[in-house]
Design a protein around this motif. Structure first.
Motif, PDB file in Angstrom:
ATOM      1  N   VAL A   1      -9.016 -24.221  -7.747  1.00  0.00           N
ATOM      2  CA  VAL A   1      -9.045 -24.949  -6.480  1.00  0.00           C
ATOM      3  C   VAL A   1      -8.690 -23.964  -5.376  1.00  0.00           C
ATOM      4  O   VAL A   1      -8.149 -22.888  -5.634  1.00  0.00           O
ATOM      5  CB  VAL A   1      -8.064 -26.139  -6.474  1.00  0.00           C
ATOM      6  N   ASP A   2      -9.008 -24.323  -4.143  1.00  0.00           N
ATOM      7  CA  ASP A   2      -8.671 -23.430  -3.035  1.00  0.00           C
ATOM      8  C   ASP A   2      -7.721 -24.129  -2.064  1.00  0.00           C
ATOM      9  O   ASP A   2      -7.439 -25.325  -2.183  1.00  0.00           O
ATOM     10  CB  ASP A   2      -9.923 -22.925  -2.315  1.00  0.00           C
ATOM     11  N   GLY A   3      -7.234 -23.372  -1.116  1.00  0.00           N
ATOM     12  CA  GLY A   3      -6.245 -23.888  -0.191  1.00  0.00           C
ATOM     13  C   GLY A   3      -6.738 -25.060   0.625  1.00  0.00           C
ATOM     14  O   GLY A   3      -5.987 -26.005   0.893  1.00  0.00           O
ATOM     15  N   ASP A   4      -8.013 -25.039   1.038  1.00  0.00           N
ATOM     16  CA  ASP A   4      -8.556 -26.150   1.826  1.00  0.00           C
ATOM     17  C   ASP A   4      -8.557 -27.444   1.017  1.00  0.00           C
ATOM     18  O   ASP A   4      -8.244 -28.523   1.539  1.00  0.00           O
ATOM     19  CB  ASP A   4      -9.982 -25.825   2.281  1.00  0.00           C
ATOM     20  N   GLU A   5      -8.910 -27.352  -0.264  1.00  0.00           N
ATOM     21  CA  GLU A   5      -8.912 -28.541  -1.118  1.00  0.00           C
ATOM     22  C   GLU A   5      -7.500 -29.116  -1.248  1.00  0.00           C
ATOM     23  O   GLU A   5      -7.300 -30.335  -1.207  1.00  0.00           O
ATOM     24  CB  GLU A   5      -9.475 -28.188  -2.494  1.00  0.00           C
ATOM     25  N   VAL A   6      -6.521 -28.238  -1.379  1.00  0.00           N
ATOM     26  CA  VAL A   6      -5.137 -28.688  -1.508  1.00  0.00           C
ATOM     27  C   VAL A   6      -4.681 -29.388  -0.224  1.00  0.00           C
ATOM     28  O   VAL A   6      -3.925 -30.363  -0.277  1.00  0.00           O
ATOM     29  CB  VAL A   6      -4.211 -27.505  -1.850  1.00  0.00           C
ATOM     30  N   LEU A   7      -5.145 -28.937   0.919  1.00  0.00           N
ATOM     31  CA  LEU A   7      -4.796 -29.605   2.171  1.00  0.00           C
ATOM     32  C   LEU A   7      -5.402 -31.007   2.241  1.00  0.00           C
ATOM     33  O   LEU A   7      -4.790 -31.933   2.796  1.00  0.00           O
ATOM     34  CB  LEU A   7      -5.244 -28.760   3.364  1.00  0.00           C
ATOM     35  N   PHE A   8      -6.601 -31.197   1.671  1.00  0.00           N
ATOM     36  CA  PHE A   8      -7.161 -32.546   1.568  1.00  0.00           C
ATOM     37  C   PHE A   8      -6.290 -33.413   0.654  1.00  0.00           C
ATOM     38  O   PHE A   8      -6.061 -34.590   0.931  1.00  0.00           O
ATOM     39  CB  PHE A   8      -8.597 -32.495   1.034  1.00  0.00           C
TER      40      PHE A   8
ATOM     41  N   GLU B   1      -3.173 -33.120   0.294  1.00  0.00           N
ATOM     42  CA  GLU B   1      -1.958 -33.439   1.045  1.00  0.00           C
ATOM     43  C   GLU B   1      -2.137 -34.719   1.854  1.00  0.00           C
ATOM     44  O   GLU B   1      -1.239 -35.576   1.886  1.00  0.00           O
ATOM     45  CB  GLU B   1      -1.605 -32.276   1.973  1.00  0.00           C
ATOM     46  N   GLU B   2      -3.292 -34.855   2.496  1.00  0.00           N
ATOM     47  CA  GLU B   2      -3.548 -36.057   3.284  1.00  0.00           C
ATOM     48  C   GLU B   2      -3.604 -37.292   2.392  1.00  0.00           C
ATOM     49  O   GLU B   2      -3.068 -38.343   2.744  1.00  0.00           O
ATOM     50  CB  GLU B   2      -4.861 -35.896   4.064  1.00  0.00           C
ATOM     51  N   GLU B   3      -4.254 -37.168   1.242  1.00  0.00           N
ATOM     52  CA  GLU B   3      -4.352 -38.301   0.323  1.00  0.00           C
ATOM     53  C   GLU B   3      -2.996 -38.704  -0.231  1.00  0.00           C
ATOM     54  O   GLU B   3      -2.735 -39.879  -0.508  1.00  0.00           O
ATOM     55  CB  GLU B   3      -5.297 -37.959  -0.830  1.00  0.00           C
ATOM     56  N   LEU B   4      -2.109 -37.725  -0.397  1.00  0.00           N
ATOM     57  CA  LEU B   4      -0.809 -37.967  -1.012  1.00  0.00           C
ATOM     58  C   LEU B   4       0.240 -38.485  -0.029  1.00  0.00           C
ATOM     59  O   LEU B   4       1.293 -38.954  -0.454  1.00  0.00           O
ATOM     60  CB  LEU B   4      -0.281 -36.659  -1.611  1.00  0.00           C
ATOM     61  N   ARG B   5      -0.035 -38.403   1.248  1.00  0.00           N
ATOM     62  CA  ARG B   5       1.010 -38.622   2.239  1.00  0.00           C
ATOM     63  C   ARG B   5       1.714 -39.971   2.056  1.00  0.00           C
ATOM     64  O   ARG B   5       2.947 -40.055   2.039  1.00  0.00           O
ATOM     65  CB  ARG B   5       0.423 -38.519   3.652  1.00  0.00           C
ATOM     66  N   VAL B   6       0.939 -41.060   1.932  1.00  0.00           N
ATOM     67  CA  VAL B   6       1.547 -42.385   1.815  1.00  0.00           C
ATOM     68  C   VAL B   6       2.363 -42.502   0.537  1.00  0.00           C
ATOM     69  O   VAL B   6       3.462 -43.082   0.523  1.00  0.00           O
ATOM     70  CB  VAL B   6       0.465 -43.472   1.878  1.00  0.00           C
ATOM     71  N   THR B   7       1.860 -41.912  -0.549  1.00  0.00           N
ATOM     72  CA  THR B   7       2.575 -41.966  -1.825  1.00  0.00           C
ATOM     73  C   THR B   7       3.923 -41.269  -1.705  1.00  0.00           C
ATOM     74  O   THR B   7       4.946 -41.785  -2.188  1.00  0.00           O
ATOM     75  CB  THR B   7       1.738 -41.292  -2.927  1.00  0.00           C
ATOM     76  N   LEU B   8       3.953 -40.106  -1.075  1.00  0.00           N
ATOM     77  CA  LEU B   8       5.215 -39.374  -0.927  1.00  0.00           C
ATOM     78  C   LEU B   8       6.138 -40.062   0.066  1.00  0.00           C
ATOM     79  O   LEU B   8       7.365 -40.025  -0.100  1.00  0.00           O
ATOM     80  CB  LEU B   8       4.947 -37.927  -0.532  1.00  0.00           C
TER      81      LEU B   8
END
Length: 294
Positions: A275-282, A284-291
C-alpha cells in the motif's frame, strides 16, 4: 505481502524461548493473570466457520456490566440508528456478531488485567483503538483475518501493565525509557529488568493460548528489521506491519508526532503490505468515526 524464504519455525522457536524463560529465566516471577473463563468460552464459540450465536448471546447476557457495555456501544454514534436499543439481543443485532465479539473480548481483558498507574492511564483506550484499526486494515488486505488482527491489536502492548504489576521499579523504567535518546525503550527495559514488554506480552498471549502467529507478532513487534526479510513467517510480518500502520493512524487521530518506529520502518511496513501513503490517508478518513467512538 510477498512470501519470502523463512527462518525455519521462527514461531515455534519463540514459543520454546518463552517456555524456557518461564521455567528458569527472567520470566519466572512475572505474574500472568489467568485467562477469563468467559473469554475462553467466547473464543471457542467464535472459532468454527459458523460461530455459535446462541453461545455468544449466553455469554453476553451472563455479565450485567458486559451487557451494559454492548448496549452502550450499540447506542454510540458509530452504530446509532433509529430508536435506542434496550436489550443485549437488540445490541447484538445492531453491532453484528464480529463487532459484538470484539467488544466482549476487550471488556473481559480489561477486567482481567487492571491498569492502576498514571503512566498507563489511557492504556485500554489506546488498545481498543489499535484493535479497531487493525480489524479495519485487515479488511483492506487479502488473506489477513480481521479477528486475528483485532486480537493482535488488543494484546500488542499488554506486557506493559503486566510488568507494572509484577516488576519492581518498572514505572521508573518507563519514565527513563521515554527520556533517553541513546537507546530504544526496549533496550532500557532489558538493561533494567533482563526482559521487556514485548517478551512479557508474548508470554501472556502464550499462557492465554492465543494463535501462535499472534504470540510471535507480539514478541517481534519492535524487531522491525524483520520486515521483508527472513526473520519471521509471512502472517507474522503482516501483523507487525499492519500494527505499525495502525499506530501511525492512531497518532494522527490524536494529533501526536510520529514515533521512532514509524520514522525508521514505516516505509518498509507499507512496502510489505503493498500500500502507499495516499491509500493510508484514505483509510484515515474512513476510520475517523470509529476512532472517535473508541
Amino acid at each position: 505481502m510477498t512470501t519470502t524464504a523463512l527462518e525455519p519455525s521462527r514461531t515455534a522457536a519463540i514459543q520454546a524461548e518463552l517456555d524456557q524463560a518461564r521455567r528458569n529465566g527472567p520470566l519466572q516471577h512475572i505474574v500472568i493473570p489467568p485467562c477469563p473463563e468467559l473469554l475462553t468460552r467466547l473464543r471457542a464459540a467464535m472459532a468454527p466457520t459458523e460461530p455459535d450465536l446462541n453461545e455468544v448471546a449466553r455469554i453476553a447476557a451472563s455479565d450485567v456490566a458486559m451487557s451494559a457495555t454492548l448496549i452502550r456501544s450499540a447506542n454510540g454514534p458509530l452504530f446509532a440508528a433509529g430508536q435506542p436499543v434496550q436489550t443485549v439481543g437488540q445490541a447484538m443485532n445492531r453491532l453484528g456478531l464480529e463487532h459484538t465479539a470484539s467488544v466482549m473480548a476487550g471488556f473481559l481483558m480489561q477486567r482481567a488485567i487492571r491498569v492502576n498507574h498514571a503512566l498507563l492511564a489511557r492504556f485500554w483506550e489506546r488498545s481498543t483503538k489499535r484493535a479497531l484499526a487493525m480489524a479495519f486494515i485487515a479488511k483492506k488486505l487479502p488473506g489477513l483475518s480481521p479477528d486475528l488482527a483485532h486480537t493482535y491489536g488488543l494484546f500488542a502492548h499488554v506486557g506493559m501493565p503486566v510488568m507494572m504489576q509484577s516488576v519492581k521499579g518498572y514505572a521508573g523504567t518507563m519514565i527513563e525509557a521515554r527520556a533517553r535518546i541513546d537507546r530504544s525503550p526496549i533496550a532500557t527495559e532489558n538493561a533494567n529488568h533482563r526482559t521487556d514488554h514485548a517478551v512479557v506480552g508474548a508470554l501472556v498471549a502464550r499462557v492465554w493460548r492465543l494463535a501462535p502467529s499472534v504470540v510471535a507478532a507480539i514478541r517481534l513487534h519492535h524487531d522491525l528489521e524483520l520486515l521483508g526479510g527472513r526473520g519471521a513467517e509471512s502472517e507474522v510480518q503482516t501483523l507487525v506491519a499492519a500494527g505499525l500502520v495502525a499506530e501511525y493512524l492512531m497518532r494522527r487521530h490524536e494529533g501526536e508526532e510520529h514515533d521512532v518506529d514509524w520514522l525508521s520502518h514505516g516505509q518498509a511496513a507499507l512496502d510489505w503490505l503493498h500500500v502507499d501513503g495516499d491509500e493510508v490517508l484514505f483509510w484515515e478518513e474512513e476510520l475517523r468515526v470509529t476512532l472517535d467512538e473508541a
